[in-house]
Structure formats: C-alpha cells, structure tokens
Design a protein around this motif. Structure first.
Motif: not given
Ligand SMILES: Nc1ncnc2c1ncn2[C@@H]1O[C@H](COP(=O)(O)OP(=O)(O)OP(=O)(O)O)[C@@H](O)[C@H]1O
Ligand SMILES: [Mg+2]
Lengths: 87, 271
Positions: A64-66, A73-76, B46-58, B70-79
């Motif tokens: 997701l990217d809000r 929403l990207e669904i794989d 921590l999501d805000l400080v890391m800049g990932a707040e828009r990408r949180v799903v689980f 677990l794999a669905q909840a982990l957010i990979r950093d874009k940088r």
C-alpha cells in the motif's frame, strides 16, 4: 549534492506537516469503523482465488502507498507453477 | 548468527525511536540485513521516523494473532534494501502482545536477518519487558539528566533479571548510548558529564549523540539521520556506535567543544 541539500535544507517542517495530514486522515477514517479496507480486500481476493486454485494465505502480498488524493494498492498473487498452464 | 538488540530506557522521550532508526539504518548501510521492530503498541512512531507510514498494511499484532504472515507485514525500506520495518499496531488493547506470540515472531526474524532491533516503549510495564525479553544485547538510551539516569538504572536491573538470558544465568551485554548531549552545557556544569553518567551506571559507553537540529529535520522528512545527514555530528556519532556494535574498536570522540562554543554564540535564537 551538497549545494542541493543546502538549498532544500530550509523547510523540513512543511514536509512533516504534509506527511502528518495524510497519515492522520487515514488513521481517523479507520477509527471507529470496524472494517479495515485492506484486510477485507485481502480476505475477498483470497476467497476468489481459492475458488480456482489451492492457495495459502501468504501467497497474497498486498503493498500500500497512501497518498493525499490517490492511494495505490499493489497486489501480488503467487500462483503455483502448474496452475498457470491449466488456465 | 542473528543478534537481537533492544533499545530501551525506562524514561520516555529520550531518543529510543530516533536511535533505533539511526542504528538500524547505519548497520544496513554497512551491508548487514536489519529489521527494526516497533514494540510501542498503541503509540507507533517508528514508521513515521523511518518514513514508511504510508505503506503500513499489517503490523506486529496482526502477525501475532495470525491475521497476517510475517512476510506480509514486513516493509522493505526504499532507500536501503537490506533494511526492513515491522510496525506496531495502533490498537488500544494492551494485551495484544502475548509472550508466546512475541517469542515466535522473534524466532522467525532471527532466521531472516543479521540484526533484529526492538524499539521499546517507555516505562517498565509489559510492553517494555516483552521488548527486552529475547534480547542478546541492549542499548540503554540515556540523557545526561537525573531522572533519565535513574530510570536507566532501573532498566539495567530489569535487563539483568527479566530477560531470557538473565533467567538462563547468562550475561546480558549492555551498552550506554548518551543522547541529546550538549557539550556546552555539560562543560558549564549545567548537565551531567559523560564520566558522571558512566560512573553511576557502570556499563560501557556505545556512543555520545549530540543534541542537534539535524535529528529534528530527519524526523520531519521521515529518514534516519544516518541516511539524511550522514556527515552531520549525530550522523557520524550513530555510524561510530553501529561500528562498535559490530565489535570494532572505535575511540569515542567527545562532541567537538569548538562546535559547542559556536552553537553557544549563534544558537541562542533557535533555543
Ligand atoms: N540528538 C538529538 N538532538 C535533538 N533532538 C533529539 C535528539 N534525539 C532525539 N531527539 C528528539 O527528542 C524527541 C524524542 O525522541 P524519540 O521519539 O526518539 O524518543 P523515544 O525515547 O523513542 O520516546 P518515547 O519514549 O515516547 O518512545 C523527538 O522529538 C526527537 O526528534
Ligand atoms: Mg519511541
């Protein structure tokens, strides 16, 4: 690089403000309402796919990217190899 | 072999989340695979400080309760692609974290990463004790100020009694990270000096992070300070601390005194 970062250095507060507005708008919208849209979507997508293919929960990845006006929403869906050839 | 690190303090607002993000990013920038885990359930940041707040799903609670893998909840950093985040949930339910669930998630993270860095909530309650429970080592974040030092002392006591390691009779490695350090004020006797804090807490020093506007800027733009300003004083201090965590011997440079003077002369308006 240095010069650029120097020039853009001045206002980080506006960035903070915009980020907060977006994330808070989404969080407030979720508060109270029981349905977390992404969760519902995941369940329904899983159900649809499961009707045709044997699928595990973790084979559906949702990213997701809000955004301000648009969220993406990207669904794989990872399908078992032989299934693709059947269809 | 994976290392589980807890960033803890007792007292709130001393810089745990800032330090988790900066140390995690610094280790990942050095090629290690790192996951930073937010244990502050109900008040995730921590999501805000890391800049990932828009990408949180689980989040962590979804994984613990079996609603997500677990794999669905982990957010990979874009940088930095060796850096991941496991966000906390915003639930108000304090019992959402179960000891068994946390144990399972940490065990699974150990398989995937070189470093599992747990950002503890403030306090000495359930959330803080669960965050430290499976740690191999701890970073105790302390400000040079009396109540922070006292709370750190209590946390050190918990680390030596309430963790799995302590219960097995093994040694818990503890490191002191002195943050928001203002050399000028310490020299003028307005703040505790490094030696004072070290003498009182008697655990080894991991680093001294100066008070700096770069930290505020980093959190505004949603980037660990080691990524947004690697050459700034706090950026360099966090890089050095990360190298020490990896076992390198890096002399601790006291934050530059001249800089302290310059800040004293020109920094007034900002303060
Ligand atoms: N070295 C520093 N220089 C200036 N400001 C800092 C520094 N370290 C942290 N801060 C600021 O202090 C505040 C608290 O930091 P942070 O959120 O990291 O603390 P925390 O210990 O995680 O808090 P909590 O206990 O609420 O989780 C933030 O506004 C942060 O930007
Ligand atoms: Mg915090």
């Amino acid at each position: 690089m240095k010069l650029l970062s120097f020039l853009t250095r001045r206002g980080s507060a506006p960035v903070a403000r915009e980020r907060l507005q977006i994330v808070l708008a989404h969080e407030r919208a979720l508060n109270g309402s029981s349905g977390d849209l992404v969760r519902i979507l995941q369940e329904e997508i899983l159900a649809v796919v499961a009707r045709h293919v044997k699928i595990e929960r973790d084979m559906v990845q949702i990213k997701l990217d809000r955004g301000d006006s648009i969220s993406t929403l990207e669904i794989d869906i990872h399908m078992p190899g032989e299934v693709v050839s059947v269809i | 072999m994976a290392k589980v690190l807890v960033v803890t303090s007792g007292k709130g607002g001393v810089g745990k989340t800032t330090s988790t993000a900066a140390l995690g990013a610094a280790l990942a920038q050095g090629g290690q695979t790192v996951v930073v885990v937010d244990f502050d359930v109900g008040l995730r940041n921590l999501d805000l400080v890391m800049g990932a707040e828009r990408r949180v799903v689980f989040d962590l609670v979804n994984v613990i309760q079996g609603d997500a893998k677990l794999a669905q909840a982990l957010i990979r950093d874009k940088r930095v692609d060796t850096l991941s985040l496991l966000p906390a949930s915003q639930t108000r339910d304090k019992d959402a974290l179960t000891p068994e669930g946390v144990a399972r998630v940490i065990a699974e993270l150990r398989e995937k990463f070189d470093w599992v860095i747990c950002d503890s909530p403030a306090g000495i309650e359930r959330g803080a004790t669960l965050a430290m429970r499976h740690a191999d080592l701890a970073v105790v974040v302390t400000n040079p100020e009396v109540s922070s030092v006292r709370d750190s002392d209590r946390i050190i006591g918990l680390l030596d009694s309430k963790t799995e390691r302590a219960e097995r009779g093994e040694r818990m490695e503890k490191h002191l990270l002195l943050t928001r350090y203002d050399t000028g004020r310490a020299n003028r006797g307005e703040m505790l000096k490094t030696e004072d804090v070290l003498e009182i807490l008697s655990i080894p020093l991991l680093g001294i992070i100066p008070e700096s506007q770069e930290v505020l800027r980093a959190s505004n733009i949603g980037s660990p300070v080691t990524l947004s300003s690697p050459d700034s004083a706090p950026g360099r201090a966090y890089f050095d601390a990360a190298r020490r965590l990896r076992g390198e011997v890096v002399p601790v440079a006291a934050p530059d005194e001249k800089r302290g003077l310059v800040q004293r002369l020109f920094g007034r308006r900002v303060a």
